[in-house]
Enzyme design. Structure first.
Site, PDB file in Angstrom:
ATOM      1  N   GLU A   5       9.366   7.119  -8.059  1.00  0.00           N
ATOM      2  CA  GLU A   5       8.092   8.336  -7.857  1.00  0.00           C
ATOM      3  C   GLU A   5       8.572   9.506  -7.102  1.00  0.00           C
ATOM      4  O   GLU A   5       9.591   9.114  -6.236  1.00  0.00           O
ATOM      5  CB  GLU A   5       6.904   7.610  -7.289  1.00  0.00           C
ATOM      6  CG  GLU A   5       6.341   6.576  -8.263  1.00  0.00           C
ATOM      7  CD  GLU A   5       4.822   6.034  -7.855  1.00  0.00           C
ATOM      8  OE1 GLU A   5       4.516   6.570  -6.735  1.00  0.00           O
ATOM      9  OE2 GLU A   5       4.350   5.133  -8.236  1.00  0.00           O
ATOM     10  N   ALA A 113      -3.137   3.274  -4.757  1.00  0.00           N
ATOM     11  CA  ALA A 113      -2.679   2.346  -3.783  1.00  0.00           C
ATOM     12  C   ALA A 113      -1.388   2.900  -3.476  1.00  0.00           C
ATOM     13  O   ALA A 113      -0.829   3.743  -3.931  1.00  0.00           O
ATOM     14  CB  ALA A 113      -2.685   0.986  -4.069  1.00  0.00           C
ATOM     15  N   LYS A 114      -0.917   2.304  -2.209  1.00  0.00           N
ATOM     16  CA  LYS A 114       0.574   2.676  -1.985  1.00  0.00           C
ATOM     17  C   LYS A 114       1.241   1.402  -0.900  1.00  0.00           C
ATOM     18  O   LYS A 114       0.161   0.925  -0.172  1.00  0.00           O
ATOM     19  CB  LYS A 114       0.687   3.946  -1.370  1.00  0.00           C
ATOM     20  CG  LYS A 114       2.178   4.529  -1.434  1.00  0.00           C
ATOM     21  CD  LYS A 114       2.219   5.144  -2.831  1.00  0.00           C
ATOM     22  CE  LYS A 114       3.483   5.796  -3.387  1.00  0.00           C
ATOM     23  NZ  LYS A 114       3.461   6.412  -4.456  1.00  0.00           N
ATOM     24  N   GLY A 115       2.429   1.207  -0.826  1.00  0.00           N
ATOM     25  CA  GLY A 115       2.806   0.136   0.057  1.00  0.00           C
ATOM     26  C   GLY A 115       4.128   0.569   0.587  1.00  0.00           C
ATOM     27  O   GLY A 115       4.886   1.477   0.021  1.00  0.00           O
TER      28      GLY A 115
END
Length: 425
Positions: A5, A113-115
């Site tokens: 990304e 969301a993100k991590g």
């Protein structure tokens, strides 16, 4: 080259507030009520884990891992996993919220969301990274799921990490669960077309904007900052449609050829030269690599890093059209300058959404147990990107706002209306 990304927005003081600054303006234009505003500003869930890993030398090292679920009102949450020493909770919160708006603006049924894990993958062995990935997956067993939260590769991760994640999750569930993650290798259920998906979305956005501005692709010159996954695919696809790429840049510098750079030739050189354009013989190296932002072209595609367009160089931009391949390439304080110059900007939240769109296709294919041909993936991605552009463009006219604010208005309106219909609070 594996898909990742685009690089995230960075603001060391408070990345969440940095991301929310334009959201606030759009919310005001839309007349969003305070209750919905406060719900959308705050993430649904924040998970912080400690991951003790046995390193190759026998030491036990503890890593900090994060996963933030911003919103799931539209569907399961979606967002990448970063491996980087700069990962912080505020950064992950900002990116999770940004994913909510990105999914909403292209009208796919995902939340954001993100991590991330605070680590330096370049200083770790393959075995150490695998153990870290599997430990992180086990720590998130109650978070991840094909109907709950679907991760993907991001900065510092690739299809290999996603394969390990899928395997560890599948072992815990006692069956193969392809749809728990996207960005996988093709042999594990990955989708055709995903590697070039973000660049393809940038290309479609650029052509849609050029049509509105009555710009003929065959008579349009272009500069692309960044020659990684997004920039190189954007350059290749625009060239195929007649656009003359006069300038390219990467970490080694910026290169100019007034007659146009042969993108296939540049790609071959880069791939044989440790992934860099340094020394490229068929273009002249520019004295100032930052000058690519203000060079004499019709179309500018910043596809490298954040805040490259700012109050210092914005007054000197000569392009009629800016299409943002990276996240946050334009600083908020440069918006007014660009708008006053009459430059159309297709914002990151729209222009680089091709990646998450094809991630959605991968998830759908996994759920159906089918594989779509490349032509179908590209055709459907193009249609979604074109429809999203037209929606944002018409909204910009309706509210008399720039495309950036219009994109946020489209996203906020969709999420807010969904809350109202579902009675979410």
């Amino acid at each position: 080259m594996s898909y990742i990304e685009p690089a995230p927005i960075k603001d060391k003081d408070n990345p969440l507030e940095s991301m929310m600054s334009r959201f606030d303006l759009a919310a005001q234009k839309l007349g969003l009520d305070n209750e919905t505003y406060n719900v959308l500003k705050n993430p649904d869930k924040q998970v912080i884990v400690s991951l003790p890993i046995t390193m190759d030398d026998g030491r036990i090292k503890v890593f900090s891992g994060y996963r933030v679920i911003h919103n799931t009102i539209l569907g399961p949450s979606k967002g990448g996993i970063r491996y980087d020493m700069g990962v912080t909770l505020d950064e992950v919160k900002a990116l999770a919220a940004w994913m909510t708006w990105k999914c909403a603006v292209v009208d796919i049924p995902y939340g954001g969301a993100k991590g991330g894990i605070m680590c330096n993958p370049r200083a770790m062995s393959k075995g150490e990274i695998e153990r870290l990935t599997r430990a992180y997956t086990l720590s998130m067993m109650d978070v991840f799921g094909p109907d709950k939260d679907i991760p993907a590769p991001d900065m510092g991760t690739s299809q290999q990490e996603m394969a390990w994640l899928m395997d560890e999750y599948s072992k815990a569930k006692g069956m193969t669960v392809n749809a728990v993650v996207t960005g996988k290798p093709l042999v594990l259920g990955g989708s055709l077309g995903r590697v070039e998906a973000t660049g393809r979305g940038v290309m479609v956005s650029a052509l849609s904007a050029m049509q509105r501005l009555k710009m003929n692709p065959s008579q349009t010159s272009c500069a692309i900052q960044g020659f990684g996954n997004v920039g190189s695919n954007t350059a290749r696809l625009l060239e195929e449609r007649g656009v003359k790429i006069k300038a390219l840049s990467d970490i080694s510098g910026a290169f100019w050829n007034d007659k146009g750079i042969d993108i296939q030739d540049a790609l071959k050189y880069r791939d044989k030269n440790n992934g860099m354009l340094e020394g490229y013989p068929n273009a002249e190296k520019m004295d100032d690599s930052e000058g690519i932002i203000t060079c004499q072209v019709d179309l500018l595609v910043p596809a490298a890093k954040e805040d490259v367009i700012n109050i210092y160089n914005a007054p000197n931009i000569k392009a009629r059209l800016i299409v943002e391949g990276a996240n946050g390439p334009t600083s908020a304080n440069a918006d007014d300058i660009i708008n006053e110059k009459g430059i159309m900007v297709v914002p990151d939240i729209l222009a680089n959404a091709g990646g998450v769109t094809v991630s959605y296709f991968e998830w759908v294919q996994n759920r159906l147990g089918l594989r779509w041909p490349l032509e179908r993936v590209n055709r459907r991605c193009d249609r979604i990107m074109k429809e999203a552009f037209e929606k944002v463009y018409s909204t910009s006219l309706e509210f008399n706002v720039p495309m950036r604010i219009a994109a946020y208005i489209v996203a906020i309106d969709k999420v807010a209306k969904t809350y109202k219909f579902r009675g979410g609070f």
